[in-house]
Design a protein around this motif. Structure first.
Motif, short mmCIF file in Angstrom:
data_model
loop_
_atom_site.label_atom_id
_atom_site.label_comp_id
_atom_site.label_asym_id
_atom_site.label_seq_id
_atom_site.Cartn_x
_atom_site.Cartn_y
_atom_site.Cartn_z
N SER A 231 0.86 -1.18 0.00
CA SER A 231 0.00 0.00 0.00
C SER A 231 0.89 1.24 0.00
CB SER A 231 -0.94 0.00 1.21
OG SER A 231 -0.20 -0.05 2.43
N ALA A 232 0.28 2.40 -0.09
CA ALA A 232 1.04 3.64 -0.23
C ALA A 232 1.85 3.93 1.03
CB ALA A 232 0.10 4.80 -0.54
N VAL A 233 3.05 4.48 0.83
CA VAL A 233 3.95 4.76 1.95
C VAL A 233 4.78 5.99 1.60
CG1 VAL A 233 5.77 3.23 1.06
CG2 VAL A 233 5.68 3.75 3.49
N SER A 234 5.21 6.72 2.62
CA SER A 234 6.07 7.88 2.40
C SER A 234 7.52 7.42 2.22
CB SER A 234 5.99 8.83 3.60
OG SER A 234 6.61 8.26 4.74
N LEU A 235 8.34 8.28 1.63
CA LEU A 235 9.76 7.96 1.47
C LEU A 235 10.46 7.83 2.82
CD1 LEU A 235 10.75 10.20 -1.58
CD2 LEU A 235 10.91 7.71 -1.47
N GLY A 236 10.09 8.67 3.78
CA GLY A 236 10.73 8.59 5.09
C GLY A 236 10.49 7.26 5.78
N SER A 237 9.24 6.80 5.78
CA SER A 237 8.93 5.52 6.40
C SER A 237 9.58 4.37 5.63
CB SER A 237 7.42 5.32 6.46
OG SER A 237 7.08 4.10 7.09
N PHE A 238 9.60 4.47 4.30
CA PHE A 238 10.21 3.43 3.48
C PHE A 238 11.70 3.33 3.78
CE2 PHE A 238 11.12 1.79 -1.04
CZ PHE A 238 10.74 0.49 -0.71
N ALA A 239 12.36 4.46 3.95
CA ALA A 239 13.79 4.45 4.28
C ALA A 239 14.04 3.83 5.65
CB ALA A 239 14.33 5.88 4.23
N ARG A 240 13.18 4.13 6.62
CA ARG A 240 13.35 3.54 7.96
C ARG A 240 13.16 2.03 7.92
NH1 ARG A 240 10.65 8.31 9.24
NH2 ARG A 240 8.62 7.29 9.45
N LEU A 241 12.29 1.55 7.04
CA LEU A 241 12.14 0.10 6.89
C LEU A 241 13.49 -0.54 6.60
CD1 LEU A 241 10.31 -2.52 6.27
CD2 LEU A 241 10.57 -1.81 3.89
N PHE A 242 14.22 -0.01 5.61
CA PHE A 242 15.50 -0.60 5.25
C PHE A 242 16.53 -0.46 6.36
CE2 PHE A 242 13.83 -0.47 0.91
CZ PHE A 242 14.36 -1.63 0.38
N ARG A 243 16.57 0.68 7.00
CA ARG A 243 17.59 0.88 8.04
C ARG A 243 17.25 0.16 9.34
NH1 ARG A 243 18.38 6.61 10.97
NH2 ARG A 243 16.40 5.84 11.86
N ASP A 244 16.03 0.34 9.83
CA ASP A 244 15.70 -0.12 11.17
C ASP A 244 15.16 -1.54 11.23
OD1 ASP A 244 16.40 2.47 11.82
OD2 ASP A 244 14.33 3.19 11.99
N ALA A 245 14.43 -1.97 10.19
CA ALA A 245 13.83 -3.30 10.23
C ALA A 245 14.61 -4.32 9.42
CB ALA A 245 12.39 -3.24 9.71
N LEU A 246 15.30 -3.88 8.36
CA LEU A 246 15.96 -4.83 7.47
C LEU A 246 17.48 -4.79 7.59
CD1 LEU A 246 13.71 -4.32 4.30
CD2 LEU A 246 13.44 -5.95 6.19
N GLY A 247 18.02 -3.88 8.40
CA GLY A 247 19.44 -3.86 8.68
C GLY A 247 20.33 -3.56 7.50
N CYS A 248 19.87 -2.65 6.62
CA CYS A 248 20.66 -2.29 5.44
C CYS A 248 21.31 -0.92 5.63
CB CYS A 248 19.78 -2.26 4.19
SG CYS A 248 19.09 -3.86 3.73
N PRO A 249 22.64 -0.84 5.75
CA PRO A 249 23.30 0.46 5.91
C PRO A 249 23.22 1.32 4.67
CG PRO A 249 24.93 -1.28 5.67
CD PRO A 249 23.61 -1.96 5.78
N ASN A 250 22.95 0.70 3.50
CA ASN A 250 22.79 1.46 2.25
C ASN A 250 21.61 0.88 1.48
OD1 ASN A 250 25.23 3.39 1.99
ND2 ASN A 250 26.15 1.44 2.62
N ALA A 251 20.74 1.77 1.02
CA ALA A 251 19.56 1.33 0.29
C ALA A 251 19.18 2.39 -0.73
CB ALA A 251 18.39 1.06 1.23
N LEU A 252 18.55 1.94 -1.82
CA LEU A 252 18.24 2.79 -2.95
C LEU A 252 16.77 2.67 -3.33
CD1 LEU A 252 19.32 4.60 -5.32
CD2 LEU A 252 19.75 2.46 -6.58
N PHE A 253 16.13 3.82 -3.52
CA PHE A 253 14.76 3.84 -4.03
C PHE A 253 14.77 3.50 -5.51
CE2 PHE A 253 11.26 6.57 -5.82
CZ PHE A 253 10.20 5.86 -5.29
N LEU A 254 13.88 2.60 -5.93
CA LEU A 254 13.81 2.22 -7.34
C LEU A 254 12.71 2.95 -8.08
CD1 LEU A 254 14.58 -1.61 -7.02
CD2 LEU A 254 16.10 0.20 -7.87
N ASP A 255 11.50 2.95 -7.52
CA ASP A 255 10.42 3.71 -8.17
C ASP A 255 9.18 3.67 -7.29
OD1 ASP A 255 9.28 5.33 -10.10
OD2 ASP A 255 9.97 4.09 -11.75
N GLY A 256 8.18 4.47 -7.67
CA GLY A 256 6.91 4.51 -6.97
C GLY A 256 5.76 4.53 -7.95
#
Length: 289
Positions: A231-256
């Motif tokens: 479902s729809a999500v903000s970029l800020g929350s999406f970034a926190r998913l990768f950092r805080d929940a998925l443990g990725c020190p580097n992550a890239l947005f692909l598209d929306g």
């Protein structure tokens, strides 16, 4: 009244007759047009409907459902010791695959079925990549360090790559330009979501721009994490998913909005829009001998 009628003369009656004829012809023309439209609608309704796009079902082995900050995601963790990741754009005819469904079918026809496929970067109207694309060690589109409008140009943007040594990385685009790594596959997109453990500096904590989004993160050289929201999500929350929940020190947005994920034979999320670059995951074949 009789006197007034008698005074009009023969030309009056001729004109009346002509008007009556024209009205009849006009009415007949309208009736014919209505009948033609009705016949066309009846013919159209009898055409077979296109097959429905099947979305959902059981997730492929590398994937799981994850809930984070009240948003549901499909998260796929790829171990590069047992799986291969590539970036693809066009078939043998040089034409873009154009969709995940077309890509999946092409791979099956070549005897190279994929486990997963995800839209892998932004593209122009003709489906050509906006930024860097390296496909099987051949650069198909150059690194784009220009400024511009839209998410791709929300600096810093970045590059997801698989090196010729088989290791994965997500690098900020200008760092990539400086390092010039030896790359087998790469795709550029933007913005970066997570940069060395820090969220993109331009993101609001939970902005008002909300879309179904997908991205890629790298936990270590052997672990790639693909994620797409249901479902729809903000970029800020999406970034926190990768950092805080998925443990990725580097992550890239692909598209929306156009985001999609397939399981090789069916769509899991999305699939209603075209795709430019495509990230593909397949199982490694056992070594011969």
């Amino acid at each position: 009244m009789a006197q007034r009628i008698a005074d009009v003369g023969p030309s009056f009656w001729a004109n009346c007759f002509l008007r009556d004829v024209m009205k009849r012809r006009y009415g007949a023309a309208i009736l014919i047009a209505i009948l033609l439209v009705a016949l066309a609608l009846a013919w159209w309704s009898r055409r077979p409907a296109p097959p429905p796009l099947v979305v959902g079902g059981e997730l492929p082995a590398p994937c799981r459902d994850v809930g984070f900050e009240a948003v549901s995601y499909v998260v796929c963790e790829i171990d590069l010791r047992t799986n291969s990741i590539g970036v693809f754009h066009a078939g043998a005819d040089g034409k873009p695959f154009g969709s995940l469904q077309a890509f999946d079918k092409a791979m099956q026809a070549q005897g190279q079925p994929v486990l997963l496929a995800m839209n892998g970067g932004m593209y122009h109207e003709d489906l050509t990549p906006v930024g860097l694309l390296i496909e099987d060690r051949i650069q198909k589109s150059p690194l784009n360090l220009a400024d511009g409008e839209g998410n791709f140009f929300l600096k810093p943007n970045g590059v997801f790559l698989i090196g010729k040594d088989g290791k994965a990385a997500v690098m900020e685009a200008s760092a990539y330009a400086t390092a010039r790594p030896d790359v087998a596959f790469a795709t550029q997109s933007g913005p970066m979501l997570v940069i060395d453990g820090q969220l993109h500096p331009r993101f609001e904590p939970n902005g008002t721009s909300r879309y179904i989004r997908n991205g890629v993160g790298v936990r270590d050289g052997n672990t790639v994490v693909l994620a797409i929201s249901r479902s729809a999500v903000s970029l800020g929350s999406f970034a926190r998913l990768f950092r805080d929940a998925l443990g990725c020190p580097n992550a890239l947005f692909l598209d929306g909005a156009v985001s999609a994920l397939s399981g090789g034979e069916r769509m899991i999320v999305g699939g209603h829009y075209p795709a430019g670059p495509i990230i593909s995951v397949s199982a490694k074949r056992p070594a011969a001998g």
